[in-house]
Design a protein around this motif. Structure first.
Motif, PDB file in Angstrom:
ATOM      1  N   PRO A   2      -0.129  74.298  27.418  1.00  0.00           N
ATOM      2  CA  PRO A   2      -1.528  74.168  27.899  1.00  0.00           C
ATOM      3  C   PRO A   2      -1.926  72.713  28.150  1.00  0.00           C
ATOM      4  O   PRO A   2      -2.747  72.439  29.028  1.00  0.00           O
ATOM      5  N   LEU A   3      -1.349  71.775  27.375  1.00  0.00           N
ATOM      6  CA  LEU A   3      -1.673  70.371  27.600  1.00  0.00           C
ATOM      7  C   LEU A   3      -1.185  69.908  28.970  1.00  0.00           C
ATOM      8  O   LEU A   3      -1.875  69.177  29.681  1.00  0.00           O
ATOM      9  N   LEU A   4       0.006  70.358  29.348  1.00  0.00           N
ATOM     10  CA  LEU A   4       0.546  69.982  30.658  1.00  0.00           C
ATOM     11  C   LEU A   4      -0.249  70.634  31.784  1.00  0.00           C
ATOM     12  O   LEU A   4      -0.479  70.034  32.833  1.00  0.00           O
ATOM     13  N   GLU A   5      -0.670  71.882  31.566  1.00  0.00           N
ATOM     14  CA  GLU A   5      -1.422  72.586  32.610  1.00  0.00           C
ATOM     15  C   GLU A   5      -2.791  71.958  32.828  1.00  0.00           C
ATOM     16  O   GLU A   5      -3.369  72.079  33.912  1.00  0.00           O
ATOM     17  N   SER A   6      -3.331  71.301  31.802  1.00  0.00           N
ATOM     18  CA  SER A   6      -4.634  70.659  31.964  1.00  0.00           C
ATOM     19  C   SER A   6      -4.566  69.384  32.794  1.00  0.00           C
ATOM     20  O   SER A   6      -5.585  68.844  33.213  1.00  0.00           O
ATOM     21  N   ARG A   7      -3.306  68.889  33.027  1.00  0.00           N
ATOM     22  CA  ARG A   7      -3.055  67.702  33.850  1.00  0.00           C
ATOM     23  C   ARG A   7      -3.743  66.439  33.289  1.00  0.00           C
ATOM     24  O   ARG A   7      -4.108  65.538  34.037  1.00  0.00           O
ATOM     25  N   LYS A   8      -3.916  66.413  31.997  1.00  0.00           N
ATOM     26  CA  LYS A   8      -4.480  65.232  31.359  1.00  0.00           C
ATOM     27  C   LYS A   8      -3.353  64.415  30.732  1.00  0.00           C
ATOM     28  O   LYS A   8      -2.349  64.971  30.298  1.00  0.00           O
ATOM     29  N   PRO A   9      -3.490  63.103  30.657  1.00  0.00           N
ATOM     30  CA  PRO A   9      -2.446  62.276  30.033  1.00  0.00           C
ATOM     31  C   PRO A   9      -2.280  62.634  28.561  1.00  0.00           C
ATOM     32  O   PRO A   9      -3.258  62.886  27.846  1.00  0.00           O
ATOM     33  N   LEU A  10      -1.031  62.653  28.105  1.00  0.00           N
ATOM     34  CA  LEU A  10      -0.752  62.963  26.706  1.00  0.00           C
ATOM     35  C   LEU A  10      -0.868  61.677  25.886  1.00  0.00           C
ATOM     36  O   LEU A  10      -0.381  60.606  26.300  1.00  0.00           O
ATOM     37  N   PRO A  11      -1.450  61.740  24.708  1.00  0.00           N
ATOM     38  CA  PRO A  11      -1.527  60.556  23.849  1.00  0.00           C
ATOM     39  C   PRO A  11      -0.131  60.095  23.439  1.00  0.00           C
ATOM     40  O   PRO A  11       0.821  60.875  23.404  1.00  0.00           O
ATOM     41  N   ASP A  12      -0.035  58.816  23.083  1.00  0.00           N
ATOM     42  CA  ASP A  12       1.258  58.254  22.688  1.00  0.00           C
ATOM     43  C   ASP A  12       1.785  58.918  21.427  1.00  0.00           C
ATOM     44  O   ASP A  12       2.998  59.112  21.268  1.00  0.00           O
ATOM     45  N   THR A  13       0.861  59.290  20.531  1.00  0.00           N
ATOM     46  CA  THR A  13       1.307  59.947  19.287  1.00  0.00           C
ATOM     47  C   THR A  13       1.995  61.268  19.578  1.00  0.00           C
ATOM     48  O   THR A  13       2.972  61.639  18.935  1.00  0.00           O
ATOM     49  N   VAL A  14       1.438  62.004  20.556  1.00  0.00           N
ATOM     50  CA  VAL A  14       2.050  63.283  20.937  1.00  0.00           C
ATOM     51  C   VAL A  14       3.429  63.060  21.529  1.00  0.00           C
ATOM     52  O   VAL A  14       4.400  63.760  21.203  1.00  0.00           O
ATOM     53  N   LEU A  15       3.534  62.033  22.391  1.00  0.00           N
ATOM     54  CA  LEU A  15       4.833  61.758  23.013  1.00  0.00           C
ATOM     55  C   LEU A  15       5.856  61.348  21.962  1.00  0.00           C
ATOM     56  O   LEU A  15       7.032  61.742  22.026  1.00  0.00           O
ATOM     57  N   GLU A  16       5.407  60.565  20.964  1.00  0.00           N
ATOM     58  CA  GLU A  16       6.328  60.160  19.902  1.00  0.00           C
ATOM     59  C   GLU A  16       6.802  61.367  19.096  1.00  0.00           C
ATOM     60  O   GLU A  16       7.979  61.478  18.747  1.00  0.00           O
ATOM     61  N   GLU A  17       5.859  62.288  18.806  1.00  0.00           N
ATOM     62  CA  GLU A  17       6.225  63.499  18.053  1.00  0.00           C
ATOM     63  C   GLU A  17       7.225  64.349  18.834  1.00  0.00           C
ATOM     64  O   GLU A  17       8.195  64.878  18.277  1.00  0.00           O
ATOM     65  N   LEU A  18       7.011  64.446  20.141  1.00  0.00           N
ATOM     66  CA  LEU A  18       7.923  65.232  20.970  1.00  0.00           C
ATOM     67  C   LEU A  18       9.296  64.578  21.006  1.00  0.00           C
ATOM     68  O   LEU A  18      10.333  65.262  20.972  1.00  0.00           O
ATOM     69  N   GLN A  19       9.311  63.246  21.073  1.00  0.00           N
ATOM     70  CA  GLN A  19      10.593  62.543  21.105  1.00  0.00           C
ATOM     71  C   GLN A  19      11.356  62.760  19.795  1.00  0.00           C
ATOM     72  O   GLN A  19      12.578  62.976  19.808  1.00  0.00           O
TER      73      GLN A  19
END
Length: 1504
Positions: free
Chosen positions: A1313-1330
């Protein structure tokens, strides 16, 4: 300003107008008007200039002002007319006629030519406004003026003709004055024609007559014009047709009119008008047949002639053909309605309605009477016309509504007491009430007023015919009036019918009666009574040809569902004559007319039965019994046919219905007995002995009743024979049950006595002799000489007698006369090759003499039918042959066992045998042995158990222990290890087979230590080297199970150094090396195994070789080894299945070949094919086979088949989930609704349930469950059900918290849903995904997913690095599909950046690099497309762009979706180049492949 200056200004204005300087002219004129407001010329010049300057309002005002100033001056009026003619001024049409009238007044005395021109313009204006009177008056005035001026005839002719043209188009809207002027114009134009006759004159004359035809009041003028044209043009049809049509519509044709019609028909034999006219004249002359013929032919040519239809209906009524008359009236009314009802046509419509009502009343049925009343109600003022009221009364009378009819009659009598029709109506009402005296009185009153009405005479005669006893005896009064009616109306068929009744019933003259009937039927072929009477009398007079001729004539004319009487009589005639097919056809036609006539159904059933159609006969008699349940004959025939067809239970039910009504009905009792006996035989064949006994008891009961009743009615030889056989069967039963021997002997003596009496009553019946011989052979009597004599007498009585010959052969065989027995059986075989007993006899002889044909003969007996002796003999010989291991390569074994499918055949017949004979232990042992061969292990164990129960108390203990050993082995194979252990313990455990069977049972139970001890005990008594090797191998496996790997290896090495090492021990050693990941050991064992490989061991050898290659990491070599094995033995389905499996696992690039291999395995063997279907589906998924690309061979369909065949295999359900996901993804790509969105959770549950129910390797279970979970979650995400996917992940994390793969799935779900909203992801989220991906660093999809996340955030560099990481991981794992997908995703990433017009050479080179590497791996359509799109982006109009795109579009082998995309870009390229020829080629290609997207783009680009 002086007058001179005014003149100068006017001159300047005139010059300015001449020089087209209209504004200057206006200035000059205005200068003049300042001085002289009423200057005529100034106003005229202003009008001219304003008109030229397109200022119509100013021009109009100027002209009008000038005209007001000097109304008799022409200039202003001419200018105004010119202005109105040129412009569309709002007042132009209204004012222009007045202007023209003024100009006419001014020109009349000045300029005649201009006057004429204006006059013509005025006429044109009136004509446009449809002012016909003004057109006529003005043009007439013009003609008059031209006459006064002395115009020549030619000009006047043209003027008059022009007037006809102006007025002839709309005569309907003209008043009388205009019409008269028009007709005068035609007459003058005709009179002034210079060439008579001529084509032009003829056309004008024709138009004149056409015009006159439109004026009803000009009939005299029309007739005169037609006659005038006929005189001038005698060969032209048109005036004759018009004249005849006028006479037809007038309703009466004189002799002169008839001459016109004849003349028209002579000119054109197909002239509808002429024929209708002749028909009407014939109708007036009462020549009805000629009238009908001419009118029918005429309306074929002129179907819109209402008068023709009306007079045809009138003629048909006179000829008593009311049905045809109604149809004709309907057509006439239809024509009237289509033309519209006016004054004249309303009268015509009333006439048609009245005639239709008369015809409907003559039909006399209820529906027709109802319609007649409705028809009369449509007539205008019907309630005030007595004739119509009489018709309505007759209609009510036909309906049965006496009250309404009586009311109408009473009202008419009070108003019209002298009206003949009223008295006739009163008479008919009395006749209907059966008040014949009053009816007679009223009919006589009607005849006094009008004695020439045939209907009254007929009705009076019918009244006399229906009167009391005295009149019935003396029918002369009736005869007198019938004859009078027949004389007055020779077309009245019903009167001839009653004359026939009179001559047949009163006079007794059948010939005259038949003549009257035939006359009646010829007049009215729908009169079934007269037709049937004529046929019946012809039959009575034995004139069958005449009767058949009448019936054939009727049936040929009859439509479907009519003429029942004719079809029925002809059908019975054909049935009697033995022409069954014709009888069936005719009786079917009779039933179409009356489907509820049970006699017809019975007759049809007899016809079907006569030609052998039992099924159809059964249906017919069943229908007859339904229509008439009281008909015993129908029910009996139903039962008898069902008995013949073998439907014994249904037959019994029908016979029971008869017995309920008639208890002693012998045919039904006999049928019941026979049916129960046949049911018993069928039960015996199926070895349902209990049912057979019940049926036989019932059969005996019914036969007893039947024979008792039959003996009372008539004592016959057949009855005595049946009774004798009955006594014999009772004796047999007593012998089987071990009853009193005295009773047995008494029954046998009674049987002999009854059979001897039957023989005395009928010594030529072979059945009686045969039965007597059988009883004489019985052990209780044993009179073999008499038996031989009886069998020989039976053969002499009936030479084709296989039963007697067989019985004689059995007699010889029992007395050990082998040669005579063989000859007797041989004779029986030649007479009836399908007779089973003689073949069993020959098989027993072959067994006695030791012939090789014994088994073949026993097999043949089982093919003919089931018999206990044949079954046990064949099973014995099959088991004996199987036990002999030395004969496997012989031709005899291949034929008797393999080619003839002996094992299943013997198992089937032996199963039936043990159902019948349940106390013979060897039969159960053999059944178990055969079931074991057929892999029917549970059934085999049951059979051995039955044998053990029978052998428990037997003296032969060896046979008992052998059976127990077999039983224990089977228990072990079906997983009942405890029972197997107990079974082996019940033996002494001294034989090697018992010990190793016991050891195997312990091993399978999991008691490995006890099993090892048992195997060690077996080693102490084993003798052969081969058996020792087998035991050592088994012991090694038991030790391995206990974790003693080194001990197992040592034992297997011992096996390998034996003189005769077994392939099983080498295979075990190789497998041990694989389990220990010791490639050297496995390779060495495999090399040794190859030296000792046996035939038909290709699969094991190939499997081990491939496994070693896989252990060494040589993926391509895995496939090559499997391919080599397939090439060396292409008929082995296991090898094809293995090849399909390893391709899917190791070399996905060859997925197409893997799919083919799986299909071949499935075709060769359904057993291997179950698993091969799964491998085929996986390969199809790998090659991209989906529902849109290949409808006949989709992965989804293949995996669905696999699920049906192997519902317990979890891998199949996982594969089905993958196929459903692929299908849903394709639907989403195609912008259609996915069809299988709700299956993921159900399929995941199916996978889990299948794993629980079966034992697999632990890591296999975990891997499969994890993969299925990932697939289910992915499917839920792709179809938009995020909440369900998250719940599923959370549920699994609770049960398995330390699962990085599941955590990764959960993160993918949460990010969706975050990607579908087309909003930038926070850096913390990107770090968690990494971090999550790093915990799954060996997962190619994980890195690809992270790259997708970076790509969505615009971090193209990071996305590139992730894709490169996924490529690295795939390369390390040797995953071909992982490498290909990583390369393609990398290329797509780079292409996306290129399409965004980023000026950087890195990205285009990256597209080229990635696609080139992908194409090195395999032929990749997507890679080719990406290269083409890159070229399109770089140089859209370049030739290389077209070449690359055309390669994708036109070359075969590219998927439909990729071709569609390439076609879209190629169309844009071609439109940019304006290459219309190639555009047409591409558009045709798109139409061929149904590419609507490309067609829509072409339409859009073409319109720009």
């Amino acid at each position: 300003m002086s007058s001179k200056e005014v003149k100068t200004a006017l001159k300047s204005a005139r010059d300015a107008i001449r020089n087209k300087e209209y504004k200057e002219a206006l200035k000059h004129c205005k200068t003049v008007l300042k001085q002289e407001k009423n200057n005529y010329n100034a106003w005229v010049f202003i009008g001219v200039a304003a008109a030229e300057l397109e200022q119509p309002d100013q021009a109009q005002g100027a002209y009008k002002k000038a005209a007001e100033l000097e109304p008799d001056q022409l200039l202003a009026w001419q200018g105004l007319a010119s202005l109105y003619e040129k412009c569309n001024h709002i007042n132009a049409k209204d004012d222009l006629p007045g202007v023209y009238q003024k100009l006419l007044d001014l020109y009349e005395s000045v300029d005649k030519q201009k006057w004429c021109d204006v006059c013509k313009k005025l006429v044109d204006l009136y004509y446009q406004e449809k002012k016909h009177v003004e057109v006529a008056r003005t043009w007439h005035k013009l003609i008059k003026t031209r006459q006064e001026e002395g115009a020549d005839n030619q000009e006047l002719h043209q003027l008059w003709r022009k007037l006809t043209q102006l007025l002839a188009e709309c005569t309907e809207d003209q008043n009388n004055e205009t019409q008269q002027l028009l007709l005068t114009a035609f007459e003058n134009a005709l009179g002034l024609s210079d060439k008579i006759p001529s084509e032009d004159h003829q056309v004008l004359y024709k138009h004149f007559i056409q015009c006159l035809s439109k004026f009803p009041h000009e009939t005299a003028r029309l007739k005169k014009a037609c006659e005038g044209m006929i005189n001038i043009y005698p060969t032209v049809q048109y005036p004759l047709e018009v004249l005849c049509l006028h006479l037809i519509e007038s309703g009466s044709l004189t002799d002169e009119g008839e001459q016109y019609c004849c003349r028209l028909v002579e000119m054109d034999p197909q002239s509808g008008t002429g024929l209708i006219g002749l028909g009407i004249k014939a109708l007036q002359d009462k020549k009805y047949e000629d009238a009908v013929r001419n009118l029918t032919e005429g309306i074929k040519e002129s179907p819109l002639c209402t008068a023709g239809w009306y007079h045809l209906a009138e003629a048909q009524v006179r000829m008593h053909k009311p049905k045809e008359a109604v149809l004709s009236c309907n057509q006439a009314l239809k024509n009237i309605d289509n033309l519209g009802v006016s004054g004249g046509s309303l009268h015509q419509k009333n006439l048609c309605l009245r005639l239709k009502a008369e015809a409907l009343i003559k039909l006399s049925d209820y529906e027709s009477s109802e319609e007649a009343i409705r028809t009369l109600d449509q007539v205008s003022d019907a309630n005030n016309i007595p004739g119509l009221l009489v018709l309505k009364g007759l209609a009510y009378l036909n309906k049965g509504s006496l009250d309404e009819a009586s009311k109408i009659m009473e009202d008419l009598l009070s108003s019209y007491p002298d009206l003949t029709e009223v008295h006739a109506l009163e008479a008919l009402i009395h006749f209907t009430k059966k008040d014949y005296l009053q009816a007679e009185k009223c009919f006589q009153q009607a005849l006094e007023k009008d004695p020439e009405v045939a209907e009254y005479h007929y009705q009076l005669g019918l009244t006399y015919w229906s009167m009391g006893e005295e009149t019935r005896k003396d029918k002369t009064k009736a005869l007198t009036h019938f004859l009078k009616a027949a004389k007055l109306d020779t077309y009245m068929g019903k009167v001839f019918c009653y004359l026939g009744h009179y001559y047949k019933d009163v006079v007794g003259d059948k010939n005259r009666a038949r003549g009257c009937y035939r006359k009646a039927f010829e007049l009215d072929d729908t009169d079934a009574e007269s037709g049937a009477a004529a046929v019946d009398l012809s039959v009575e007079l034995e004139e069958m040809e005449t009767a058949l001729a009448i019936l054939t004539t009727v049936t040929q004319k009859a439509s479907a569902g009519t003429a029942k009487w004719a079809w029925l009589r002809r059908g019975l005639y054909y049935l009697k004559a033995g022409q069954h097919s014709q009888a069936v056809a005719d009786l079917q036609a009779a039933l179409r007319a009356d489907p509820k006539d049970f006699n017809c159904w019975e007759s049809l059933g007899e016809a079907y039965l006569s030609r052998g159609g039992y099924t159809t006969a059964l249906k017919s008699f069943t229908k007859a019994s339904e229509l008439n349940p009281e008909s015993t004959y129908s029910v009996f025939k139903v039962a008898a046919i069902q008995q013949t067809l073998g439907k014994y239970k249904e037959a019994v039910a029908q016979y029971q219905l008869i017995i309920k009504k008639k208890e002693d009905y012998v045919p039904a009792l006999k049928g019941l007995g026979e049916c129960h006996l046949l049911l018993a035989k069928a039960a015996l064949v199926d070895y349902l002995d209990g049912k057979a006994v019940d049926y036989i008891e019932k059969a005996l009961e019914y036969f007893t009743r039947c024979y008792g009743r039959a003996l009372k009615l008539m004592s016959t030889s057949n009855t005595w024979c049946d009774l004798g056989i009955n006594y014999y069967r009772q004796a047999q039963h007593l012998a089987d049950t071990g009853s009193n021997s005295d009773d047995l002997q008494e029954l046998l003596e009674k049987s002999m006595h009854c059979l001897k009496k039957a023989v005395r009553l009928d010594s030529n019946n072979h059945l009686y002799w045969n039965a007597l011989g059988v009883v004489s052979c019985y052990s209780g009597i044993g009179n073999y000489a008499l038996a031989q004599h009886c069998f020989i007498k039976s053969i002499q009585s009936e030479q084709i007698n296989a039963v007697a010959w067989t019985n004689l052969g059995v007699l010889y065989l029992a007395n050990e006369k082998i040669e005579q027995a063989h000859e007797a059986f041989k004779m029986a075989q030649s007479l009836d090759p399908s007779y089973l007993i003689c073949w069993i006899g020959q098989a027993l002889i072959a067994e006695t003499v030791g012939s090789y044909d014994t088994m073949d003969l026993f097999r043949h007996t089982t093919e003919l039918s089931m018999h206990t002796e044949g079954a046990i003999g064949y099973a014995y010989w099959v088991c004996t042959t199987l036990q002999d291991k030395s004969n496997r390569d012989t031709e005899l074994y291949r034929y008797n066992i393999l080619q003839m499918n002996a094992i299943p055949a013997a198992q089937v017949v032996l199963s039936k045998y043990v159902e019948r004979i349940q106390n013979y232990a060897p039969a159960f042992t053999m059944l178990g042995y055969l079931n074991e061969h057929l892999q029917l292990k549970k059934e085999a164990a049951n059979a051995y158990h039955r044998a053990i129960l029978l052998l428990q108390t037997a003296e032969d203990r060896d046979a008992y222990y052998v059976t127990v050993r077999n039983y224990g082995r089977l228990l072990c194979s079906i997983g009942e290890y405890d029972k197997a252990i107990q079974a082996f313990k019940s033996t002494p455990l001294e034989e090697l087979e018992d010990i190793i069977g016991f050891a195997l049972a312990l091993f399978m139970k999991g008691l490995y230590k006890e099993s090892s001890k048992a195997y060690e005990r077996a080693l102490t008594i084993v003798e052969s080297e081969q058996d020792k090797a087998h035991i050592l191998t088994a012991l090694a496996i038991a030790e391995y199970k206990q974790g003693k790997t080194d001990v197992a290896k040592t034992l297997l090495f011992k096996c390998s150094i034996l003189k005769e090492p077994t392939t099983e021990s080498l295979q075990a050693l190789c497998a041990l090396g694989l389990a220990m990941q010791d490639a050297t050991l496995s390779k060495a064992a495999l090399n040794e195994l190859l030296k000792h490989s046996k035939p038909n061991s290709d699969y094991q050898r190939s499997l081990l070789t491939s496994a070693i290659c896989a252990l060494q990491g040589r993926s391509v070599a895995v496939q090559r080894q499997a391919s080599k094995a397939v090439h060396s033995n292409p008929a082995d389905p296991a090898l094809w299945s293995l090849l399909s499996r390893v391709v899917a696992q190791y070399t996905q690039r060859n997925a197409k070949g893997g799919a083919v291999a799986g299909n071949v395995a499935h075709i060769l063997d359904s057993n291997h094919g179950k698993k091969a279907l799964l491998y085929t589906a996986v390969n199809q998924l790998a090659m991209g086979s989906n529902s849109a690309e290949d409808e006949k061979n989709t992965a989804l369909k293949t995996i669905q088949k696999a699920a049906l065949l192997s519902p317990g295999d979890p891998a199949v359900w996982a594969g089905l989930m993958a196929a459903c996901h692929a299908d849903d993804i394709l639907a989403l790509v195609s912008s259609t609704q996915p069809k299988r969105m709700d299956l993921y959770l159900a399929l995941l549950s199916a996978v889990s349930a299948s794993i629980k129910d079966r034992e697999f390797f632990e890591n296999y279970n975990q891997s499969l469950e994890r993969w299925s979970l990932s697939q289910a979650v992915t499917g839920l995400i792709d179809t938009g059900r995020i909440s369900k996917a998250e719940a599923l992940c959370t549920k699994n994390l609770k049960s398995n918290p330390d699962q990085p793969a599941i955590i990764l799935l959960l993160r993918q779900v949460q990010c969706k849903p975050l990607l579908e909203s087309r909003k930038p992801l926070p850096d913390t989220v990107l770090e968690e995904l990494q971090k999550t991906v790093m915990s799954n660093s060996t997962s190619v999809p994980a890195w690809q997913w992270l790259a997708h996340i970076y790509q969505s955030q615009g971090m193209m560099g990071a996305a590139e690095m992730c894709y490169r990481k996924s490529l690295q991981v795939a390369s390390q794992q040797g995953s071909w599909s992982g490498k290909l997908s990583s390369l393609l995703r990398l290329a797509l990433l780079a292409l996306e950046v290129c399409m965004a017009n980023v000026s950087n050479d890195h990205w285009p080179s990256l597209v080229q690099e990635a696609t080139a590497e992908a194409l090195k791996l395999c032929f990749c359509p997507l890679a080719v497309l990406l290269q083409a799109l890159l070229q399109f982006k770089r140089k859209m109009g370049a030739r290389e762009t077209r070449r690359l795109l055309e390669r994708v579009v036109y070359q075969p082998g590219y998927p439909k979706s990729i071709v569609s995309t390439a076609r879209w870009y190629l169309l844009r390229h071609l439109h940019a180049k304006n290459d219309y020829e190639l555009i047409d080629v591409l558009v045709n290609n798109a139409k061929t492949h149904g590419d609507t997207r490309a067609l829509e783009l072409n339409q859009k680009l073409s319109s720009e």
